[in-house]
Structure formats: structure tokens, C-alpha cells
Design an enzyme around this catalytic site. Structure first.
Site, PDB file in Angstrom:
ATOM      1  N   ARG A 163       0.712  -1.305  -0.140  1.00  0.00           N
ATOM      2  CA  ARG A 163       0.157   0.095  -0.061  1.00  0.00           C
ATOM      3  C   ARG A 163       0.757   1.386  -0.075  1.00  0.00           C
ATOM      4  O   ARG A 163       1.852   1.175   0.527  1.00  0.00           O
ATOM      5  CB  ARG A 163      -0.936   0.053   1.403  1.00  0.00           C
ATOM      6  CG  ARG A 163      -1.747  -1.289   1.457  1.00  0.00           C
ATOM      7  CD  ARG A 163      -2.581  -1.167   2.778  1.00  0.00           C
ATOM      8  NE  ARG A 163      -3.501  -2.243   2.875  1.00  0.00           N
ATOM      9  CZ  ARG A 163      -3.052  -3.498   3.630  1.00  0.00           C
ATOM     10  NH1 ARG A 163      -1.839  -3.411   4.193  1.00  0.00           N
ATOM     11  NH2 ARG A 163      -3.977  -4.323   3.798  1.00  0.00           N
ATOM     12  N   LYS A 201      -2.294  -2.212   7.819  1.00  0.00           N
ATOM     13  CA  LYS A 201      -3.407  -1.787   8.650  1.00  0.00           C
ATOM     14  C   LYS A 201      -3.274  -2.297  10.224  1.00  0.00           C
ATOM     15  O   LYS A 201      -2.982  -3.564  10.480  1.00  0.00           O
ATOM     16  CB  LYS A 201      -4.568  -2.412   8.121  1.00  0.00           C
ATOM     17  CG  LYS A 201      -5.068  -1.566   6.690  1.00  0.00           C
ATOM     18  CD  LYS A 201      -6.209  -1.923   6.310  1.00  0.00           C
ATOM     19  CE  LYS A 201      -6.636  -1.365   5.045  1.00  0.00           C
ATOM     20  NZ  LYS A 201      -7.603  -1.515   4.340  1.00  0.00           N
ATOM     21  N   HIS A 273      -2.791   2.233  -5.937  1.00  0.00           N
ATOM     22  CA  HIS A 273      -3.556   0.855  -5.666  1.00  0.00           C
ATOM     23  C   HIS A 273      -3.520  -0.051  -7.049  1.00  0.00           C
ATOM     24  O   HIS A 273      -4.037  -1.116  -6.946  1.00  0.00           O
ATOM     25  CB  HIS A 273      -4.843   0.927  -5.177  1.00  0.00           C
ATOM     26  CG  HIS A 273      -5.114   0.448  -4.075  1.00  0.00           C
ATOM     27  ND1 HIS A 273      -4.260   0.344  -2.767  1.00  0.00           N
ATOM     28  CD2 HIS A 273      -6.254  -0.666  -3.471  1.00  0.00           C
ATOM     29  CE1 HIS A 273      -4.997  -0.258  -1.895  1.00  0.00           C
ATOM     30  NE2 HIS A 273      -5.992  -0.830  -2.148  1.00  0.00           N
ATOM     31  N   ARG A 276      -0.873  -2.329  -6.835  1.00  0.00           N
ATOM     32  CA  ARG A 276      -0.977  -3.265  -6.114  1.00  0.00           C
ATOM     33  C   ARG A 276      -1.858  -4.502  -6.708  1.00  0.00           C
ATOM     34  O   ARG A 276      -1.673  -5.490  -6.292  1.00  0.00           O
ATOM     35  CB  ARG A 276      -1.712  -2.636  -4.780  1.00  0.00           C
ATOM     36  CG  ARG A 276      -1.964  -3.669  -3.534  1.00  0.00           C
ATOM     37  CD  ARG A 276      -2.336  -2.821  -2.133  1.00  0.00           C
ATOM     38  NE  ARG A 276      -3.122  -3.579  -1.548  1.00  0.00           N
ATOM     39  CZ  ARG A 276      -2.419  -4.481  -0.476  1.00  0.00           C
ATOM     40  NH1 ARG A 276      -1.316  -4.608  -0.449  1.00  0.00           N
ATOM     41  NH2 ARG A 276      -3.114  -4.971   0.703  1.00  0.00           N
ATOM     42  N   HIS A 299      -3.664  -9.124   3.688  1.00  0.00           N
ATOM     43  CA  HIS A 299      -5.047  -9.258   4.075  1.00  0.00           C
ATOM     44  C   HIS A 299      -5.112 -10.254   5.267  1.00  0.00           C
ATOM     45  O   HIS A 299      -4.578 -11.272   5.309  1.00  0.00           O
ATOM     46  CB  HIS A 299      -5.574  -9.950   2.780  1.00  0.00           C
ATOM     47  CG  HIS A 299      -5.883  -9.134   1.686  1.00  0.00           C
ATOM     48  ND1 HIS A 299      -6.080  -9.405   0.427  1.00  0.00           N
ATOM     49  CD2 HIS A 299      -5.800  -7.608   1.737  1.00  0.00           C
ATOM     50  CE1 HIS A 299      -6.211  -8.373  -0.673  1.00  0.00           C
ATOM     51  NE2 HIS A 299      -6.084  -7.504   0.279  1.00  0.00           N
ATOM     52  N   TYR A 308      -9.526 -11.064  -6.766  1.00  0.00           N
ATOM     53  CA  TYR A 308      -8.508 -11.239  -7.585  1.00  0.00           C
ATOM     54  C   TYR A 308      -8.587 -12.534  -8.699  1.00  0.00           C
ATOM     55  O   TYR A 308      -8.315 -12.226  -9.657  1.00  0.00           O
ATOM     56  CB  TYR A 308      -7.130 -11.064  -7.259  1.00  0.00           C
ATOM     57  CG  TYR A 308      -6.772  -9.834  -6.385  1.00  0.00           C
ATOM     58  CD1 TYR A 308      -6.501  -8.669  -7.166  1.00  0.00           C
ATOM     59  CD2 TYR A 308      -6.739  -9.729  -5.138  1.00  0.00           C
ATOM     60  CE1 TYR A 308      -6.340  -7.422  -6.562  1.00  0.00           C
ATOM     61  CE2 TYR A 308      -6.366  -8.479  -4.667  1.00  0.00           C
ATOM     62  CZ  TYR A 308      -6.325  -7.527  -5.169  1.00  0.00           C
ATOM     63  OH  TYR A 308      -6.001  -6.133  -4.559  1.00  0.00           O
TER      64      TYR A 308
END
Length: 328
Positions: A163, A201, A273, A276, A299, A308
Site C-alpha cells: 500500500r 493496517k 493501488h 497493488r 490481507h 482477484y
């Protein structure tokens, strides 16, 4: 109230501030996430104020439902209607605030409990073909200091799938080169030239491999460009620096990407992004296991990564239709 004295906050505004403090201090949400919650709840407070509601204790289920409808009908700052995904995010924030107020005895009921956000439609990630990514990565002029830096940033983004917030927070010590692997030449397939430590995150740490192209670009930048850029600042451990020698910002990184996407004449909007998404899509198209891609992307759930697979399924169908003798 004395002339010039600031107006006291309404009970609703004070309640919202208490909830935002809870998100930042007790739940430790990232600054960007907190900012999104603040924008959404400010929209909620403004709507309620227009209805004459300034106290969370007087909010009813009808207020919350009407607000959800108003979100769908009111254009965003860009003048376009809010997407279902954006409305869902706003309502989730409203529900979280009401749940918090009930738990903290600010209110005695939760009027948002039965209000469901709209279900966002499936949105496939955007990815660009490998040849377009290559054009982008080769766009910077590496005869200049900023060109060396820009090439390193772009290569790092595509090589790691990081990110943009993770990239700008990378420090020098977070990228570790495997000198032994470099000296071994290209015969070894068991290791990579470098690894990078990223903080995602919730400040969750992960270590990801850095490919040979990105490793060389980063090394060239660290040796030939970064010392000069660093001399213009006050000293920072950041890997990627701006022209003043400070840590590169999100906006600065975005502008770098936009400039080189235009130079490479790439179609459509290219964002950090996008790289990414392209990283994940190209890995899966190459046969990578989805659990590995999940770990590389950081994730928490493989469900997030599974979007994806829809992209690669489309690619497989196109290849099948184009090459199988009895496909059509």
C-alpha cells in the site's frame, strides 16, 4: 455568552468526538481511517442538524433510515452520486457510533441497530497488463536524482504489492539486502536479493520479498541519489525522500506515479493501488497460490484476496476462447 467566545459544542458533536477518541485511543485505528470516520459522521451530524436534531438521545430509527436515503440522493463533493460502497461505509460508521453511545450510557436506545447498509456490488480491481507496467517502470529519467528515486519507488510498489501508506513509511533499515545471494549470480532460485519489512493496517508487521529489478533500483537510489537529497533536510530514517530531504508524503508519491503514467502514455487513471492490484493479478495469472498472495498483500482474510481470482478467471476465459479449437 461573552462576545467572541466560541460556541459550546452541541451534545451530538460532543458525542461524536467521544466516539472518534475511542477509535483512535482504544481501538488504535490508523489516522486515515479515523479521518474517514470523522468525515462520515460530520455528514451525519450536518444532516441531523438540518432536521433540528442536536442531541443523540433524540435520534430515532426514522432519522437514521432517512439519512441513508439522503446519502443515496445527495451528490458527493465531486458532484457525482455516492456509490453503494461509500453509503455502506457511512452507515457502518453511524451504527458503530450509536452502539458506542448506548454502551457508554450516552443514550438509552440504539436507533441504528436495525438499519442495514446497502450491499455493495462486486467491484473488480483494476489491473494493467505487464507490458504497460514495464513502460511505467521505465518512464523515469535515471540520469537525475529524482529519476533514480522515482524508479525505485515504482519498482518497489510493483515488486511488493505494498500500500502507498506502507511504502512512504519504509525506513532505510527496513530493506535488507541478501549480499550472499547477489554474489551467487542468477543460479539460485531459493532466495531473493532483498526483503522488506512493511507495517500494514493496525500496524501489523509483515516481511515481503523484493525482486531483483526493485532491489537494483533501490540500491542505485540509496548510493547515487538519496545522500544528496538527505543533505537538504534535517535527517530522517525514511528510505524515500522528497526534494527537501524529508519523508515523502502520500500526495507526493501519488504525483510521482501520475507524472510517469502520463509520460508512459498509459490509458485510464493509474493510482498506487493500481500497481497493488496488478501485482496480485499477475501473480495469480502466473500460478501463485492464493494463500501466498494473501500473505504478501497483508490481507487478514483470504476472502479479500479472492476478488482477484475473478480477474484471472476472465483472462482464462479469453485465452480459452482464443486458442481452443472447439471453444466457439
Amino acid at each position: 455568552m461573552a462576545d467572541g467566545a466560541p460556541a459550546a459544542p452541541t451534545p451530538l458533536k460532543a458525542a461524536i468526538e467521544a466516539y472518534l477518541n475511542h477509535l483512535g485511543i482504544e481501538r488504535g485505528l490508523a489516522a486515515n481511517t479515523q479521518a474517514a470516520y470523522r468525515r462520515d459522521l460530520t455528514r451525519y451530524r450536518t444532516y441531523l442538524a438540518d432536521q433540528g436534531v442536536i442531541d443523540p438521545r433524540t435520534i430515532t430509527k426514522k432519522h437514521v433510515r432517512d439519512f441513508a436515503v439522503a446519502c443515496a440522493e445527495t451528490p458527493s463533493a465531486s458532484g457525482k452520486p455516492l456509490s453503494q460502497r461509500s453509503i455502506a461505509r457511512i452507515i457502518v460508521g453511524v451504527r458503530g457510533a450509536h452502539k458506542f453511545w448506548l454502551r457508554e450510557n450516552v443514550t438509552t436506545i440504539d436507533p441504528a441497530a436495525g438499519v442495514q447498509p446497502p450491499t455493495p456490488g462486486a467491484r473488480l480491481p483494476k489491473a494493467v497488463p505487464v507490458e504497460q507496467v514495464t513502460r511505467l517502470l521505465e518512464a523515469p529519467d535515471i540520469t537525475t536524482e529524482v529519476g533514480l528515486r522515482d524508479r525505485a519507488i515504482l519498482e518497489f510498489l510493483y515488486s511488493t504489492g505494498a500500500r502507498i501508506s506502507e511504502v512512504i513509511n519504509v525506513d532505510l533499515d527496513d530493506v535488507v539486502f541478501d549480499r550472499e545471494s547477489e554474489n551467487a549470480g542468477t543460479e539460485s532460485t531459493a532466495s531473493v536479493p532483498a526483503v522488506a519489512r512493511l507495517f500494514g493496517k493496525g500496524n501489523k508487521e509483515r516481511v515481503v520479498p523484493v525482486g531483483s529489478y526493485a532491489a537494483r533500483a533501490i540500491e542505485d537510489y540509496r548510493v547515487r541519489s538519496r545522500p544528496s537529497l538527505a543533505s537538504k533536510g534535517k535527517g530522517t530514517p525514511a528510505l524515500f525522500l522528497n526534494a527537501r530531504g524529508g519523508r515523502l508524503t502520500r500526495q507526493g508519491a501519488y504525483l510521482i506515479l501520475k507524472k510517469h503514467a502520463e509520460r508512459a502514455k498509459l490509458p485510464g487513471e493509474i493510482s498506487p493501488h493500481t500497481l497493488r492490484h496488478s501485482f496480485a493479478t499477475h501473480l495469480l495469472e502466473g500460478g501463485a497460490d492464493i494463500r501466498v498472495v494473501q500473505e504478501l498483500l497483508g490481507h487478514a482474510s483470504v476472502t479479500t484476496t479472492q476478488v482477484y481470482t475473478k480477474v484471472t478467471a476472465d483472462t482464462l476465459r479469453e485465452v480459452f476462447a482464443a486458442h481452443h479449437p472447439r471453444a466457439q
